[in-house]
Design an enzyme around this catalytic site. Sequence first.
Site, PDB file in Angstrom:
ATOM      1  N   SER A  52       0.839  -1.200   0.000  1.00 35.27           N
ATOM      2  CA  SER A  52       0.000   0.000   0.000  1.00 35.27           C
ATOM      3  C   SER A  52       0.873   1.249   0.000  1.00 35.27           C
ATOM      4  CB  SER A  52      -0.923   0.011   1.224  1.00 35.27           C
ATOM      5  OG  SER A  52      -0.149   0.049   2.423  1.00 35.27           O
TER       6      SER A  52
ATOM      7  N   ASN B 170      -0.698  -1.932  13.408  1.00 37.01           N
ATOM      8  CA  ASN B 170      -2.142  -1.748  13.571  1.00 37.01           C
ATOM      9  C   ASN B 170      -2.470  -0.414  14.234  1.00 37.01           C
ATOM     10  OD1 ASN B 170      -2.098  -4.324  12.602  1.00 37.01           O
ATOM     11  ND2 ASN B 170      -3.054  -5.292  14.384  1.00 37.01           N
TER      12      ASN B 170
ATOM     13  N   THR C 214     -41.439  24.368  -8.418  1.00 40.04           N
ATOM     14  CA  THR C 214     -41.626  23.051  -7.810  1.00 40.04           C
ATOM     15  C   THR C 214     -41.954  22.091  -8.944  1.00 40.04           C
ATOM     16  OG1 THR C 214     -44.008  23.339  -7.430  1.00 40.04           O
ATOM     17  CG2 THR C 214     -42.529  24.066  -5.676  1.00 40.04           C
ATOM     18  N   HIS C 215     -41.439  20.892  -8.860  1.00 45.88           N
ATOM     19  CA  HIS C 215     -41.605  19.903  -9.940  1.00 45.88           C
ATOM     20  C   HIS C 215     -41.058  20.440 -11.268  1.00 45.88           C
ATOM     21  CE1 HIS C 215     -44.334  17.621  -7.268  1.00 45.88           C
ATOM     22  NE2 HIS C 215     -44.812  18.808  -6.952  1.00 45.88           N
TER      23      HIS C 215
ATOM     24  N   SER D 277     -17.540  22.932 -28.099  1.00 44.83           N
ATOM     25  CA  SER D 277     -17.760  21.684 -28.822  1.00 44.83           C
ATOM     26  C   SER D 277     -16.705  21.534 -29.906  1.00 44.83           C
ATOM     27  CB  SER D 277     -19.158  21.682 -29.444  1.00 44.83           C
ATOM     28  OG  SER D 277     -19.289  20.653 -30.404  1.00 44.83           O
TER      29      SER D 277
ATOM     30  N   ASN E 111     -20.531  24.976 -23.270  1.00 41.46           N
ATOM     31  CA  ASN E 111     -21.028  23.904 -22.411  1.00 41.46           C
ATOM     32  C   ASN E 111     -20.647  24.121 -20.945  1.00 41.46           C
ATOM     33  OD1 ASN E 111     -22.030  22.540 -24.692  1.00 41.46           O
ATOM     34  ND2 ASN E 111     -20.049  21.559 -25.048  1.00 41.46           N
TER      35      ASN E 111
ATOM     36  N   TYR F  43      -8.159  -5.583  13.855  1.00 42.07           N
ATOM     37  CA  TYR F  43      -7.584  -5.264  12.545  1.00 42.07           C
ATOM     38  C   TYR F  43      -7.626  -6.464  11.605  1.00 42.07           C
ATOM     39  CZ  TYR F  43      -4.596  -3.615   8.842  1.00 42.07           C
ATOM     40  OH  TYR F  43      -4.125  -3.242   7.606  1.00 42.07           O
TER      41      TYR F  43
ATOM     42  N   GLN G 138      -6.798  -2.131   4.847  1.00 41.62           N
ATOM     43  CA  GLN G 138      -5.827  -1.450   3.990  1.00 41.62           C
ATOM     44  C   GLN G 138      -6.544  -0.729   2.845  1.00 41.62           C
ATOM     45  OE1 GLN G 138      -1.849  -3.192   3.100  1.00 41.62           O
ATOM     46  NE2 GLN G 138      -2.612  -3.311   0.996  1.00 41.62           N
TER      47      GLN G 138
ATOM     48  N   LYS H 281      -7.749   3.576   2.437  1.00 39.43           N
ATOM     49  CA  LYS H 281      -7.018   4.796   2.103  1.00 39.43           C
ATOM     50  C   LYS H 281      -7.328   5.342   0.714  1.00 39.43           C
ATOM     51  CE  LYS H 281      -3.568   3.103   5.205  1.00 39.43           C
ATOM     52  NZ  LYS H 281      -4.468   1.933   5.407  1.00 39.43           N
TER      53      LYS H 281
END
Length: 461
Positions: free
Chosen positions: A28, A115, A160-161, A282, A290, A322, A327, A330
């Site tokens: 790791s 650990n 709303t909606h 584009s 965009n 542990y 591991q 992370k």
Amino acid sequence: MAEKSSKKLWGGRFSGATDPLMAEFNKSIYSGKEMCEEDVIGSMAYAKALCQKNVISEEELNSILKGLEQIQREWNSGQFVLEPSDEDVHTANERRLTEIIGDVAGKLHTGRSRNDQVTTDLRLWLCRKIKEVEVYVINLLKVFTNRAEMEIDVIMSGYTHLQRAQPVRWSHFLMSHALPLLGDLGRLRQLYTRVSQLPLGAGALAGNPFNVDREFLRKELGFEGIIMNSMNAVGDRDFVIEFMFWAGMVMLHISRFAEDLIIYSSSEFGFVTLSDAYSTGSSIMPQKKNPDSLELLRGKSGRVLGDMIGLMITVKGTPTTYNKDLQEDKEPLFDAFKTVSDSLQILTGVVSTLTINPTKIAESLTPDLLATDLAEYLVRKGLPFRQTHHISGSAVRMAEERNTTLDKLSVSDLQSLHPLFDEDVSKVFNYEESVEKRCSIGGTAKHCVQEQIEHIRSAIL
């Protein structure tokens, strides 16, 4: 070629060599080196605690501290050289310390396990990063409040909606997105205390056999408290998951705001225009602008939520204390932190450089938005709201059938629906008066929005 197990920190038990793929699979180091600073700091504090208990001498302590300081400089300058045999940042640092000061380096790990070492490093790292990301949240909230204050007189259609609903202030809309982020800030500050708990001194799972002073370690490393059970200390990853939940909530809030701005920036709405700094074009359509920044913010929210769910699933079936599964905490944590940190900073840039288009916003205000106000007009004359709601709805239908707008109906037209309509009904069709009527705490009246702005500002001091 298989790697000899005897070279490993844990190799004394083994006579056979480690399979090369297994050796790589077990590492790791590339994710763990993110915590190189914390690993050195934790080792310095632990060396001092060992010296207090006469496990190492003052001379040995000084030698270890000088060696660790050199390692710290090498990491900071980019000169630290990783070896193929380095399994993780802890073994890399111990291997380098041995190269610098010799066998006395082997005393540093007395009573300590990877650990409790790794979770100490991780908690130290996360405490530092929480303070860092807190600043990004505050900066974004400052931009929201400053913008809301400057543009408080702009009135828009609320939805709303995704259908036009009632008039609201643009600033009220901004505050509706700022307040969830203020909640996120509060959760982050509460989380810090739960992260800032010392696991060092827990050993592998049963505790430290040399009676190291954990209160000294707590003060030396700046933790707010001590984890009171050694098994829990080494096996707990709630603090990681809780931070990732926090990051997921932030990204959820960012995503919803980004979605609104994507809609509002479309040609069909045209309420806002993004800065060129946060837009792209584009490859085939020259006219396009965009909102890639917003779309990426929306997309990356799924990534962070996926990181959280993935780790929760990893942890849910692990036995007590542990396990190597941990591991895997992370990479998703580091990814979630970077993503949420970058996203907060990007959104701060987007909001601070956004241009609103008052003409387009004003065009969204149509008399039908005041249908509720028309119902409330009759409520103020003594009718029950359920009755006035029906009457106002009938007025809306009448306007639609005549292909006109609600405000164009004559007083006699309205009186045909109910005799309490009078000449003063014309005052209903005023958007400024409509928003000012919503004057209870949390409403869209001007003074209410100003209160919301001040509420946020007082909380981020």
